[in-house]
Design a protein around this motif. Structure first.
Motif, PDB file in Angstrom:
ATOM      1  N   ARG A  53      -4.521   8.644 -41.548  1.00 46.81           N
ATOM      2  CA  ARG A  53      -5.440   7.524 -41.399  1.00 46.81           C
ATOM      3  C   ARG A  53      -6.414   7.470 -42.581  1.00 46.81           C
ATOM      4  N   HIS A  54      -6.950   8.626 -42.972  1.00 48.18           N
ATOM      5  CA  HIS A  54      -7.899   8.660 -44.088  1.00 48.18           C
ATOM      6  C   HIS A  54      -7.222   8.335 -45.423  1.00 48.18           C
ATOM      7  N   MET A  55      -6.003   8.806 -45.616  1.00 45.19           N
ATOM      8  CA  MET A  55      -5.297   8.512 -46.859  1.00 45.19           C
ATOM      9  C   MET A  55      -4.927   7.032 -46.938  1.00 45.19           C
ATOM     10  N   GLY A  56      -4.707   6.393 -45.793  1.00 45.02           N
ATOM     11  CA  GLY A  56      -4.423   4.963 -45.776  1.00 45.02           C
ATOM     12  C   GLY A  56      -5.621   4.130 -46.186  1.00 45.02           C
TER      13      GLY A  56
END
Length: 81
Positions: A53-56
Motif C-alpha cells: 500500500r505504501h509503495m503504491g
C-alpha cells in the motif's frame, strides 16, 4: 501463606509417570508452536500488505542528469552531420 514447594513437588510426582509414557524419540512443537507460527505468518502478511500500500502511494519521477542533455544533443548533431 501456603508452602509452594510442597505443591510443586506434588505436581511433579503426578507428572513424572505421564512423561515416561511419552515416546522420547518423538518431538513435536505442539499447539503453542502452531500458534506462534500462525501469529508470525499473519504479521508478515500484514507487513507485506502495508508495504504494498505504501509503495503504491510513492510517485517517483526520475529527473534527467544535468550533463545528459548536452551529451544527447552532441550525439544527435554527430548523426546529422
Amino acid at each position: 501463606m501456603p508452602d509452594m514447594s510442597a505443591s510443586a513437588s506434588l505436581a511433579m510426582t503426578h507428572l513424572v509417570p505421564l512423561a515416561k509414557e511419552l515416546d522420547e524419540d518423538k518431538v513435536t512443537p505442539g499447539v503453542l508452536g502452531f500458534i506462534v507460527f500462525a501469529v508470525m505468518a499473519l504479521a508478515v502478511w500484514a507487513l507485506m500488505k502495508s508495504m504494498n500500500r505504501h509503495m503504491g502511494r510513492v510517485d517517483f519521477v526520475e529527473s534527467e542528469e544535468p550533463g545528459a542533455e548536452k551529451a544527447g544533443a552532441a550525439a544527435a548533431a554527430e548523426k546529422r552531420g
